[in-house]
Design a protein around this motif. Structure first.
Motif, PDB file in Angstrom:
ATOM      1  N   ILE A  55       0.845  -1.201   0.000  1.00 27.48           N
ATOM      2  CA  ILE A  55       0.000   0.000   0.000  1.00 27.48           C
ATOM      3  C   ILE A  55       0.878   1.248   0.000  1.00 27.48           C
ATOM      4  O   ILE A  55       0.627   2.199  -0.758  1.00 27.48           O
ATOM      5  CB  ILE A  55      -0.963   0.002   1.205  1.00 27.48           C
ATOM      6  N   ASN A  56       1.913   1.269   0.834  1.00 25.73           N
ATOM      7  CA  ASN A  56       2.819   2.423   0.871  1.00 25.73           C
ATOM      8  C   ASN A  56       3.506   2.630  -0.475  1.00 25.73           C
ATOM      9  O   ASN A  56       3.666   3.769  -0.925  1.00 25.73           O
ATOM     10  CB  ASN A  56       3.857   2.247   1.968  1.00 25.73           C
ATOM     11  N   PHE A  57       3.902   1.537  -1.119  1.00 25.18           N
ATOM     12  CA  PHE A  57       4.537   1.635  -2.434  1.00 25.18           C
ATOM     13  C   PHE A  57       3.560   2.236  -3.452  1.00 25.18           C
ATOM     14  O   PHE A  57       3.934   3.130  -4.229  1.00 25.18           O
ATOM     15  CB  PHE A  57       5.004   0.243  -2.889  1.00 25.18           C
ATOM     16  N   LEU A  62       1.486   6.993  -6.646  1.00 28.17           N
ATOM     17  CA  LEU A  62       0.407   7.948  -6.918  1.00 28.17           C
ATOM     18  C   LEU A  62       0.811   9.374  -6.558  1.00 28.17           C
ATOM     19  O   LEU A  62       0.479  10.326  -7.277  1.00 28.17           O
ATOM     20  CB  LEU A  62      -0.864   7.547  -6.172  1.00 28.17           C
ATOM     21  N   PHE A  63       1.529   9.551  -5.449  1.00 28.69           N
ATOM     22  CA  PHE A  63       1.990  10.888  -5.081  1.00 28.69           C
ATOM     23  C   PHE A  63       2.965  11.431  -6.127  1.00 28.69           C
ATOM     24  O   PHE A  63       2.936  12.624  -6.456  1.00 28.69           O
ATOM     25  CB  PHE A  63       2.641  10.893  -3.697  1.00 28.69           C
ATOM     26  N   ARG A  77      -8.904  11.361 -10.032  1.00 29.45           N
ATOM     27  CA  ARG A  77      -8.969   9.918  -9.823  1.00 29.45           C
ATOM     28  C   ARG A  77      -7.814   9.456  -8.930  1.00 29.45           C
ATOM     29  O   ARG A  77      -7.990   8.627  -8.046  1.00 29.45           O
ATOM     30  CB  ARG A  77      -8.934   9.195 -11.172  1.00 29.45           C
ATOM     31  N   TRP A  78      -6.627  10.029  -9.146  1.00 31.45           N
ATOM     32  CA  TRP A  78      -5.467   9.673  -8.326  1.00 31.45           C
ATOM     33  C   TRP A  78      -5.678  10.083  -6.873  1.00 31.45           C
ATOM     34  O   TRP A  78      -5.326   9.350  -5.960  1.00 31.45           O
ATOM     35  CB  TRP A  78      -4.201  10.315  -8.871  1.00 31.45           C
ATOM     36  N   LYS A  79      -6.260  11.273  -6.677  1.00 34.61           N
ATOM     37  CA  LYS A  79      -6.543  11.727  -5.309  1.00 34.61           C
ATOM     38  C   LYS A  79      -7.525  10.792  -4.618  1.00 34.61           C
ATOM     39  O   LYS A  79      -7.372  10.489  -3.430  1.00 34.61           O
ATOM     40  CB  LYS A  79      -7.085  13.159  -5.327  1.00 34.61           C
ATOM     41  N   TRP A  83      -6.844   8.475  -1.295  1.00 35.21           N
ATOM     42  CA  TRP A  83      -7.725   8.459  -0.126  1.00 35.21           C
ATOM     43  C   TRP A  83      -8.114   7.016   0.235  1.00 35.21           C
ATOM     44  O   TRP A  83      -8.073   6.620   1.396  1.00 35.21           O
ATOM     45  CB  TRP A  83      -8.967   9.300  -0.387  1.00 35.21           C
ATOM     46  N   GLU A  84      -8.492   6.223  -0.764  1.00 33.83           N
ATOM     47  CA  GLU A  84      -8.891   4.833  -0.523  1.00 33.83           C
ATOM     48  C   GLU A  84      -7.719   4.013   0.043  1.00 33.83           C
ATOM     49  O   GLU A  84      -7.908   3.204   0.955  1.00 33.83           O
ATOM     50  CB  GLU A  84      -9.409   4.198  -1.812  1.00 33.83           C
ATOM     51  N   LEU A  85      -6.531   4.237  -0.501  1.00 36.67           N
ATOM     52  CA  LEU A  85      -5.355   3.509  -0.005  1.00 36.67           C
ATOM     53  C   LEU A  85      -5.014   3.906   1.424  1.00 36.67           C
ATOM     54  O   LEU A  85      -4.612   3.059   2.232  1.00 36.67           O
ATOM     55  CB  LEU A  85      -4.157   3.742  -0.932  1.00 36.67           C
ATOM     56  N   LYS A  86      -5.179   5.177   1.738  1.00 32.53           N
ATOM     57  CA  LYS A  86      -4.931   5.612   3.121  1.00 32.53           C
ATOM     58  C   LYS A  86      -5.908   4.939   4.083  1.00 32.53           C
ATOM     59  O   LYS A  86      -5.517   4.502   5.174  1.00 32.53           O
ATOM     60  CB  LYS A  86      -5.051   7.128   3.242  1.00 32.53           C
ATOM     61  N   MET A  87      -7.162   4.824   3.683  1.00 29.88           N
ATOM     62  CA  MET A  87      -8.160   4.163   4.521  1.00 29.88           C
ATOM     63  C   MET A  87      -7.827   2.674   4.671  1.00 29.88           C
ATOM     64  O   MET A  87      -7.931   2.119   5.776  1.00 29.88           O
ATOM     65  CB  MET A  87      -9.562   4.337   3.928  1.00 29.88           C
ATOM     66  N   GLU A  88      -7.413   2.046   3.586  1.00 25.68           N
ATOM     67  CA  GLU A  88      -7.029   0.638   3.656  1.00 25.68           C
ATOM     68  C   GLU A  88      -5.800   0.450   4.544  1.00 25.68           C
ATOM     69  O   GLU A  88      -5.711  -0.513   5.310  1.00 25.68           O
ATOM     70  CB  GLU A  88      -6.751   0.089   2.252  1.00 25.68           C
ATOM     71  N   ARG A  89      -4.867   1.380   4.456  1.00 27.46           N
ATOM     72  CA  ARG A  89      -3.661   1.300   5.290  1.00 27.46           C
ATOM     73  C   ARG A  89      -4.011   1.399   6.772  1.00 27.46           C
ATOM     74  O   ARG A  89      -3.435   0.702   7.610  1.00 27.46           O
ATOM     75  CB  ARG A  89      -2.667   2.389   4.892  1.00 27.46           C
TER      76      ARG A  89
END
Length: 104
Positions: A55-57, A62-63, A77-79, A83-89
């Motif tokens: 997820i961090n990778f 994306l950043f 879409r990237w933003k 957001w979704e990846l941060k929630m999953e993390r």
């Protein structure tokens, strides 16, 4: 090793009359369930850490895209993906924390 492997070794130890080895194998068989469960928990934590790292990778990628192409049409879409990846993390981090608490 599986239980079948231990039983095969036990049968062989019996066949060659090695009582010391028989006793050792019987002790291991008695503790097999606890050892297998502990190994399962360790593997589960490793899998979660691997997911956390992945997820961090993906977030870093994306950043980088967002930094280099902030004005592109895909930036929204990237933003959203970020957001979704941060929630999953956060979810994975809580699962990791729960597993460490159970291990100790």
């Amino acid at each position: 090793m599986s239980i079948d492997d231990f039983l095969d070794l036990l049968n062989y130890a019996i066949a060659i009359n090695d009582e010391q080895w028989q006793a050792d194998l019987l002790d291991r068989l008695k503790n097999y369930k606890e050892l297998a469960e502990a190994q399962k928990q360790v593997d589960s934590v490793r899998e979660l850490w691997s997911r956390f790292d992945h997820i961090n990778f993906m977030l870093l990628q994306l950043f980088d895209k967002l930094r280099d192409h902030e004005d592109d049409e895909g930036s929204d879409r990237w933003k959203e993906q970020i957001w979704e990846l941060k929630m999953e993390r956060i979810t994975v981090a809580k699962q990791i924390q729960d597993r460490y608490i159970k291990i100790r």
